[in-house]
Design a protein around this motif. Structure first.
Motif, PDB file in Angstrom:
ATOM      1  N   ASP A 114       0.812  -1.221   0.000  1.00  0.00           N
ATOM      2  CA  ASP A 114       0.000   0.000   0.000  1.00  0.00           C
ATOM      3  C   ASP A 114       0.844   1.268   0.000  1.00  0.00           C
ATOM      4  OD1 ASP A 114      -2.428  -1.400   0.048  1.00  0.00           O
ATOM      5  OD2 ASP A 114      -2.298  -1.648   2.212  1.00  0.00           O
ATOM      6  N   PHE A 115       2.076   1.179  -0.500  1.00  0.00           N
ATOM      7  CA  PHE A 115       2.922   2.373  -0.519  1.00  0.00           C
ATOM      8  C   PHE A 115       2.320   3.483  -1.363  1.00  0.00           C
ATOM      9  CE2 PHE A 115       7.551   1.418   0.815  1.00  0.00           C
ATOM     10  CZ  PHE A 115       7.088   0.955   2.038  1.00  0.00           C
ATOM     11  N   SER A 116       1.575   3.100  -2.407  1.00  0.00           N
ATOM     12  CA  SER A 116       1.010   4.132  -3.271  1.00  0.00           C
ATOM     13  C   SER A 116      -0.116   4.897  -2.590  1.00  0.00           C
ATOM     14  CB  SER A 116       0.498   3.508  -4.578  1.00  0.00           C
ATOM     15  OG  SER A 116      -0.484   2.530  -4.310  1.00  0.00           O
ATOM     16  N   SER A 117      -0.750   4.304  -1.573  1.00  0.00           N
ATOM     17  CA  SER A 117      -1.845   4.996  -0.887  1.00  0.00           C
ATOM     18  C   SER A 117      -1.427   5.563   0.464  1.00  0.00           C
ATOM     19  CB  SER A 117      -3.025   4.029  -0.685  1.00  0.00           C
ATOM     20  OG  SER A 117      -2.633   2.912   0.099  1.00  0.00           O
ATOM     21  N   GLY A 118      -0.268   5.155   0.965  1.00  0.00           N
ATOM     22  CA  GLY A 118       0.236   5.680   2.228  1.00  0.00           C
ATOM     23  C   GLY A 118       1.388   6.632   1.997  1.00  0.00           C
ATOM     24  N   HIS A 119       2.221   6.780   3.024  1.00  0.00           N
ATOM     25  CA  HIS A 119       3.342   7.716   2.929  1.00  0.00           C
ATOM     26  C   HIS A 119       4.668   7.027   2.624  1.00  0.00           C
ATOM     27  CE1 HIS A 119       0.852  10.956   4.496  1.00  0.00           C
ATOM     28  NE2 HIS A 119       0.462  10.166   5.469  1.00  0.00           N
ATOM     29  N   GLY A 120       4.653   5.698   2.585  1.00  0.00           N
ATOM     30  CA  GLY A 120       5.907   4.964   2.464  1.00  0.00           C
ATOM     31  C   GLY A 120       6.705   5.296   1.225  1.00  0.00           C
ATOM     32  N   MET A 121       6.100   5.128   0.042  1.00  0.00           N
ATOM     33  CA  MET A 121       6.822   5.375  -1.190  1.00  0.00           C
ATOM     34  C   MET A 121       7.168   6.845  -1.361  1.00  0.00           C
ATOM     35  SD  MET A 121       8.301   3.955  -3.735  1.00  0.00           S
ATOM     36  CE  MET A 121       7.649   2.297  -3.896  1.00  0.00           C
ATOM     37  N   GLN A 122       6.375   7.736  -0.755  1.00  0.00           N
ATOM     38  CA  GLN A 122       6.652   9.171  -0.865  1.00  0.00           C
ATOM     39  C   GLN A 122       7.995   9.534  -0.241  1.00  0.00           C
ATOM     40  OE1 GLN A 122       3.309  11.216   0.849  1.00  0.00           O
ATOM     41  NE2 GLN A 122       1.832  10.271  -0.533  1.00  0.00           N
ATOM     42  N   ALA A 123       8.479   8.707   0.674  1.00  0.00           N
ATOM     43  CA  ALA A 123       9.762   8.981   1.316  1.00  0.00           C
ATOM     44  C   ALA A 123      10.910   8.956   0.331  1.00  0.00           C
ATOM     45  CB  ALA A 123      10.019   7.966   2.429  1.00  0.00           C
ATOM     46  N   ILE A 124      10.701   8.356  -0.841  1.00  0.00           N
ATOM     47  CA  ILE A 124      11.760   8.290  -1.836  1.00  0.00           C
ATOM     48  C   ILE A 124      12.167   9.686  -2.302  1.00  0.00           C
ATOM     49  CG2 ILE A 124      10.336   8.160  -3.910  1.00  0.00           C
ATOM     50  CD1 ILE A 124      12.162   5.955  -4.922  1.00  0.00           C
ATOM     51  N   PHE A 125      11.263  10.660  -2.171  1.00  0.00           N
ATOM     52  CA  PHE A 125      11.550  12.016  -2.632  1.00  0.00           C
ATOM     53  C   PHE A 125      12.259  12.878  -1.585  1.00  0.00           C
ATOM     54  CE2 PHE A 125       7.686  10.714  -5.001  1.00  0.00           C
ATOM     55  CZ  PHE A 125       8.268  10.662  -6.258  1.00  0.00           C
ATOM     56  N   GLU A 126      12.446  12.341  -0.396  1.00  0.00           N
ATOM     57  CA  GLU A 126      13.163  13.102   0.626  1.00  0.00           C
ATOM     58  C   GLU A 126      14.625  13.275   0.212  1.00  0.00           C
ATOM     59  OE1 GLU A 126      11.969  14.523   3.282  1.00  0.00           O
ATOM     60  OE2 GLU A 126       9.919  13.751   3.075  1.00  0.00           O
ATOM     61  N   PRO A 127      15.190  14.485   0.377  1.00  0.00           N
ATOM     62  CA  PRO A 127      16.567  14.739  -0.048  1.00  0.00           C
ATOM     63  C   PRO A 127      17.591  13.781   0.540  1.00  0.00           C
ATOM     64  CG  PRO A 127      15.459  16.803   0.492  1.00  0.00           C
ATOM     65  CD  PRO A 127      14.540  15.700   0.908  1.00  0.00           C
ATOM     66  N   GLU A 128      17.330  13.292   1.757  1.00  0.00           N
ATOM     67  CA  GLU A 128      18.274  12.366   2.378  1.00  0.00           C
ATOM     68  C   GLU A 128      18.113  10.941   1.870  1.00  0.00           C
ATOM     69  OE1 GLU A 128      18.445  12.898   6.820  1.00  0.00           O
ATOM     70  OE2 GLU A 128      16.735  14.186   6.354  1.00  0.00           O
ATOM     71  N   VAL A 129      16.918  10.618   1.394  1.00  0.00           N
ATOM     72  CA  VAL A 129      16.617   9.243   1.005  1.00  0.00           C
ATOM     73  C   VAL A 129      16.865   8.997  -0.480  1.00  0.00           C
ATOM     74  CG1 VAL A 129      14.795   7.482   0.874  1.00  0.00           C
ATOM     75  CG2 VAL A 129      14.905   9.036   2.839  1.00  0.00           C
ATOM     76  N   TYR A 130      16.492   9.955  -1.311  1.00  0.00           N
ATOM     77  CA  TYR A 130      16.544   9.729  -2.751  1.00  0.00           C
ATOM     78  C   TYR A 130      17.924   9.310  -3.264  1.00  0.00           C
ATOM     79  CZ  TYR A 130      16.423  10.341  -7.751  1.00  0.00           C
ATOM     80  OH  TYR A 130      16.563  10.122  -9.094  1.00  0.00           O
ATOM     81  N   PRO A 131      19.018   9.956  -2.861  1.00  0.00           N
ATOM     82  CA  PRO A 131      20.323   9.524  -3.385  1.00  0.00           C
ATOM     83  C   PRO A 131      20.641   8.067  -3.073  1.00  0.00           C
ATOM     84  CG  PRO A 131      20.518  11.659  -2.325  1.00  0.00           C
ATOM     85  CD  PRO A 131      19.157  11.132  -1.985  1.00  0.00           C
ATOM     86  N   LEU A 132      20.166   7.571  -1.938  1.00  0.00           N
ATOM     87  CA  LEU A 132      20.444   6.186  -1.560  1.00  0.00           C
ATOM     88  C   LEU A 132      19.668   5.217  -2.445  1.00  0.00           C
ATOM     89  CD1 LEU A 132      20.282   6.588   2.328  1.00  0.00           C
ATOM     90  CD2 LEU A 132      22.249   6.872   0.811  1.00  0.00           C
ATOM     91  N   VAL A 133      18.392   5.526  -2.688  1.00  0.00           N
ATOM     92  CA  VAL A 133      17.575   4.669  -3.542  1.00  0.00           C
ATOM     93  C   VAL A 133      18.008   4.813  -4.998  1.00  0.00           C
ATOM     94  CG1 VAL A 133      15.221   4.099  -4.245  1.00  0.00           C
ATOM     95  CG2 VAL A 133      15.673   4.877  -1.922  1.00  0.00           C
ATOM     96  N   ARG A 134      18.373   6.015  -5.393  1.00  0.00           N
ATOM     97  CA  ARG A 134      18.836   6.251  -6.764  1.00  0.00           C
ATOM     98  C   ARG A 134      20.057   5.405  -7.080  1.00  0.00           C
ATOM     99  NH1 ARG A 134      21.490  11.670  -6.927  1.00  0.00           N
ATOM    100  NH2 ARG A 134      23.091  10.388  -5.944  1.00  0.00           N
ATOM    101  N   ASP A 135      20.984   5.308  -6.146  1.00  0.00           N
ATOM    102  CA  ASP A 135      22.224   4.583  -6.393  1.00  0.00           C
ATOM    103  C   ASP A 135      22.072   3.077  -6.228  1.00  0.00           C
ATOM    104  OD1 ASP A 135      23.553   6.902  -6.981  1.00  0.00           O
ATOM    105  OD2 ASP A 135      24.388   7.166  -4.974  1.00  0.00           O
ATOM    106  N   SER A 136      20.876   2.626  -5.911  1.00  0.00           N
ATOM    107  CA  SER A 136      20.658   1.183  -5.795  1.00  0.00           C
ATOM    108  C   SER A 136      19.506   0.772  -6.710  1.00  0.00           C
ATOM    109  CB  SER A 136      20.397   0.798  -4.342  1.00  0.00           C
ATOM    110  OG  SER A 136      19.329   1.567  -3.797  1.00  0.00           O
ATOM    111  N   LEU A 137      18.303   0.850  -6.219  1.00  0.00           N
ATOM    112  CA  LEU A 137      17.136   0.375  -6.953  1.00  0.00           C
ATOM    113  C   LEU A 137      16.935   1.115  -8.276  1.00  0.00           C
ATOM    114  CD1 LEU A 137      14.477  -1.233  -7.167  1.00  0.00           C
ATOM    115  CD2 LEU A 137      13.408   0.577  -5.808  1.00  0.00           C
ATOM    116  N   ILE A 138      16.904   2.443  -8.238  1.00  0.00           N
ATOM    117  CA  ILE A 138      16.590   3.216  -9.440  1.00  0.00           C
ATOM    118  C   ILE A 138      17.654   3.018 -10.504  1.00  0.00           C
ATOM    119  CG2 ILE A 138      16.317   5.543 -10.366  1.00  0.00           C
ATOM    120  CD1 ILE A 138      15.014   6.305  -7.700  1.00  0.00           C
TER     121      ILE A 138
END
Length: 213
Positions: A114-138
């Motif tokens: 349910d990340f699309s309906s909650g706040h979980g997936m939105q955390a990917i856009f946080e400045p501290e989080v995005y670089p970490l996900v970008r360098d792995s999953l994305i």
């Protein structure tokens, strides 16, 4: 991001993998941390997400979490990636079908827990989080997409003067906007309509384009 980077975090942590120190990881506790973290991140969002509460509900000390994930952003990135599947590289013999499979895998990832309906997936856009996900999953997902398009070029389904990142960004952007902003699932037939349009009139490469990483 390399092993020697000071910002290195085990965002793709999986049971059985060892910590950088070489000490064995308690698989059950790691799974519990990620499960509790998922619930809290999805319910409260990144701003209200805190390691202390995760530790309390997981029944461990903060040090156990920080040994695995050195900061809150690293834990959030690990939670996001733990619910995403890279999947096998599609190879149907048709770029159209392979791009559809690639898009549907991204759609499935965004629907997880349910990340699309909650706040979980939105955390990917946080400045501290995005670089970490970008360098792995994305980054890994993007490499898969580029490989699909390169194979299509080799088969003659696209010309060599095509900009693969625009094709991939269009499909990824459609998924993100429809599911995370509008809360509407995309029918596979609509993906195919967009893919057909992109393949019929592919975006051309322009000097100076750097693309996504």
């Amino acid at each position: 991001m390399t092993e020697s980077s000071p910002d290195m975090v085990p965002v793709s942590h999986h049971p059985g993998r060892k910590e950088r120190t070489g000490r064995p990881v308690d698989d059950e506790l790691t799974a519990r941390i990620l499960e509790v973290g998922t619930e809290l991140l999805n319910r409260n969002g990144f701003a209200a997400f805190n390691v202390e509460e995760v530790a309390r509900q997981a029944g461990c000390g903060k040090a156990a979490i920080y040994r695995r994930y050195p900061r809150k952003a690293a834990l959030a990135a690990a939670i996001i990636e733990s619910h995403a599947v890279i999947g096998e590289l599609p190879n149907s013999g048709s770029l159209r079908e392979d791009l559809l499979a690639h898009a549907l895998q991204n759609q499935s990832n965004q629907e997880g827990f349910d990340f699309s309906s909650g706040h979980g997936m939105q955390a990917i856009f946080e400045p501290e989080v995005y670089p970490l996900v970008r360098d792995s999953l994305i980054r890994r997902r993007r490499e898969r997409g580029r490989a699909l398009i390169a194979r299509g070029i080799e088969r003659g389904e696209l010309g060599a003067n095509v900009e693969p990142d625009i094709i991939l960004d269009t499909l990824a952007g459609l998924t993100m906007y429809r599911q995370m902003v509008k809360g509407t699932q995309i029918d596979p037939r609509h993906y195919l309509d967009v893919i057909d349009a992109l393949l019929a009139q592919p975006p051309r490469s322009i000097a100076g384009d750097e693309g996504e990483h």
